[in-house]
Design an enzyme around this catalytic site. Structure first.
Site, PDB file in Angstrom:
ATOM      1  N   HIS A 294      -1.367  -1.964   1.393  1.00 10.18           N
ATOM      2  CA  HIS A 294      -1.953  -3.298   1.527  1.00 10.18           C
ATOM      3  C   HIS A 294      -1.006  -4.129   2.406  1.00 10.18           C
ATOM      4  O   HIS A 294      -1.451  -4.808   3.317  1.00 10.18           O
ATOM      5  CB  HIS A 294      -2.143  -3.922   0.144  1.00 10.18           C
ATOM      6  CG  HIS A 294      -2.888  -5.213   0.161  1.00 10.18           C
ATOM      7  ND1 HIS A 294      -4.114  -5.348   0.775  1.00 10.18           N
ATOM      8  CD2 HIS A 294      -2.579  -6.438  -0.334  1.00 10.18           C
ATOM      9  CE1 HIS A 294      -4.522  -6.605   0.644  1.00 10.18           C
ATOM     10  NE2 HIS A 294      -3.611  -7.287  -0.010  1.00 10.18           N
ATOM     11  N   GLU A 305       4.078  -4.069  -4.403  1.00  7.77           N
ATOM     12  CA  GLU A 305       3.400  -2.839  -3.963  1.00  7.77           C
ATOM     13  C   GLU A 305       4.403  -1.681  -3.865  1.00  7.77           C
ATOM     14  O   GLU A 305       4.073  -0.541  -4.218  1.00  7.77           O
ATOM     15  CB  GLU A 305       2.703  -3.053  -2.615  1.00  7.77           C
ATOM     16  CG  GLU A 305       1.878  -1.835  -2.207  1.00  7.77           C
ATOM     17  CD  GLU A 305       1.018  -2.066  -0.973  1.00  7.77           C
ATOM     18  OE1 GLU A 305       1.209  -3.088  -0.280  1.00  7.77           O
ATOM     19  OE2 GLU A 305       0.161  -1.194  -0.693  1.00  7.77           O
ATOM     20  N   HIS A 331      -4.237  -9.739   8.742  1.00  7.75           N
ATOM     21  CA  HIS A 331      -4.925  -9.575   7.461  1.00  7.75           C
ATOM     22  C   HIS A 331      -6.353 -10.080   7.628  1.00  7.75           C
ATOM     23  O   HIS A 331      -6.590 -11.281   7.704  1.00  7.75           O
ATOM     24  CB  HIS A 331      -4.194 -10.343   6.362  1.00  7.75           C
ATOM     25  CG  HIS A 331      -4.695 -10.017   4.980  1.00  7.75           C
ATOM     26  ND1 HIS A 331      -5.854  -9.277   4.764  1.00  7.75           N
ATOM     27  CD2 HIS A 331      -4.204 -10.314   3.754  1.00  7.75           C
ATOM     28  CE1 HIS A 331      -6.041  -9.153   3.457  1.00  7.75           C
ATOM     29  NE2 HIS A 331      -5.066  -9.767   2.823  1.00  7.75           N
TER      30      HIS A 331
END
Lengths: 403, 60
Positions: A294, A305, A331
């Protein structure tokens, strides 16, 4: 249950107008981040974004379509056309009702809404355009794909913020696998460059002023991007019988909810989603060669993460290759999972892991095997693609190299 | 005064809410870089005093 192949891919984003351009720029480590051009940023604290530049709707859409489609729907249709074209499918009346469409979008037709409401609030127009609702609605992308391609099967939209298109692809994968449909177009699109929404992101204080540097110690936040990507999914046996190109096999989908905090991530939720994707694919973590993270470039996401990856790959977290392509295409929120699914599929197919650009300094809090700054050749059988969202909703896809 | 937001149970979301209220109350914009060092009650006072002084001096 049927095995499911990816037989079509389509992308439009800051890195390219189609899958070929996208891949070329991705492995060269090129950045799609520029000064934001679609609106005046003088009232914003940030000025950088990953926009699709010089998109002329007239090149893609007739007059009526141009009138009806917000930019996020345009991205959805452009990507779907490319994907279905690559799949080499002729949509006959018999097939039309057996194809499903599942799209993801986080914010829908933001710029149409912003433009119309600006008139209402600021200029006293006292009326908004009658097509505002059909342009803005989150399912417009799915509806426009169906109308454009003549698809009449089950069609829907999933909205789970930054996980939207991973949930959409996962849902479509399960629909094909369980024989609810014989083919699916799945992915997502987003066009978030409206002043109101950018101000809202600014207030969250997670946007970088300069570059997106996932997992780098000096990371300073995310860079917003726009675009869309779609996959064509169908039973692998059917694809083999048709003799069409199989880009990859989609083998697993795992999802979870953090049930913790509306913005703060946990490691356990993402780890649970990765475990679920592995279980759904019937593989162990040792089979995974690459994780498309991500990797937003925020302090919090990248640290959490990394911990989740360490939890899922306890013995091999120093081996499994990880990169965040958001460093290049930004993003893209509800389109992120779909764009990154294409990156993961092409990484497996070509045996090349795209890099995490703008990386300067390792962060002890992000102890993972990051592919930094330059692409890396690697033979990988399986790859994971992670998407985690505000609201704590996590979605992970597993793909397998074909052949 | 030196009690940190963490110790007070103020999380990241509460923090950006506080920053938003400060911006509204004093009609100022607090850049992310400056906002990052606001992690305690004292941090608010010091940063705000400094910021308002700078504004008065015409440096902002």
């Amino acid at each position: 249950m049927r095995r499911v192949a990816v037989t079509g891919i389509g992308v439009i984003c800051a890195l390219g107008r189609n899958a070929e351009e996208f891949w070329e720029n991705l492995i060269l480590g090129r950045s799609g981040v520029r000064d934001i051009q679609s609106l005046d940023t003088s009232k914003l604290r940030f000025h950088r974004g990953a926009e699709v530049l010089d998109l002329d709707p007239a090149e893609h859409f007739d007059g009526t379509q141009q009138f009806c489609l917000d930019r996020f729907s345009q991205f959805a249709v452009i990507a779907a056309r490319e994907a279905i074209g690559k799949a080499g499918v002729t949509i006959t009346p018999g097939l039309a009702s057996r194809i499903g469409v599942v799209t993801g979008s986080s914010v829908g037709g933001q710029s149409s809404q912003d433009a119309e409401f600006r008139g209402l609030y600021l200029h006293g127009t006292n009326r908004v355009h009658p097509l505002t609702i059909p342009r803005v609605m989150m399912n417009a992308g799915a509806s426009q794909i169906c109308m454009d391609l003549g698809i009449t099967g089950p069609a829907m939209t999933v909205s789970t913020a930054c996980s939207s298109s991973n949930h959409a692809i996962g849902q479509a994968f399960w629909m094909v696998r369980s024989k609810q449909v014989d083919m699916a177009i799945a992915g997502g699109s987003e066009a978030p460059f409206s002043l109101g929404l950018l101000k809202a992101w600014e207030a969250m204080r997670v946007i970088s002023q300069e570059k997106c540097r996932p997992f780098s110690k000096d990371r300073s936040g995310l860079i917003l991007g726009e675009g869309g990507a779609m996959l064509v999914l169908e039973p692998r046996e059917q694809a083999l019988a048709r003799g069409t190109t199989i880009y990859a096999e989609i083998t697993g989908f795992g999802a979870s909810a953090d049930a913790h905090h509306i913005t703060q991530p946990t490691a356990s939720g993402p780890a649970q989603a990765m475990h679920a994707a592995l279980a759904d694919a019937g593989i162990s973590c040792d089979a995974i060669g690459y994780v498309n993270a991500h990797g937003t470039g925020t302090i919090s996401n990248d640290m959490v993460e990394s911990r989740a990856i360490q939890q899922v790959f306890p013995a091999s977290s120093d081996r499994v290759l990880v990169s965040s392509t958001k460093s290049m295409h930004g993003h893209t929120l509800g389109a992120a999972g779909a764009i990154e699914a294409v990156a993961t599929i092409l990484a497996l197919r070509n045996g090349i892991v795209p890099p995490t650009i703008n990386f300067t300094e390792p962060d002890p809090e992000c102890d993972i095997n990051l592919v930094a700054n330059e692409c890396q050749a690697a033979v990988m059988e399986y790859g994971l693609s992670n998407s985690f969202a505000f609201g704590g909703l996590n979605a992970v896809l597993a793909f397998r190299r074909e052949g | 005064m030196d009690t940190t937001f963490d110790e007070l149970g103020i999380d990241s979301l509460d923090r950006i809410n506080i920053l938003f209220e400060l911006e509204n109350e004093f009609d100022i914009g607090i850049p992310d870089e400056r906002a990052r060092s606001i992690n305690s009650v004292n941090g608010i006072v010091v940063q705000l005093a400094d910021y308002l002084q700078q504004e008065q001096d015409g440096r902002v």
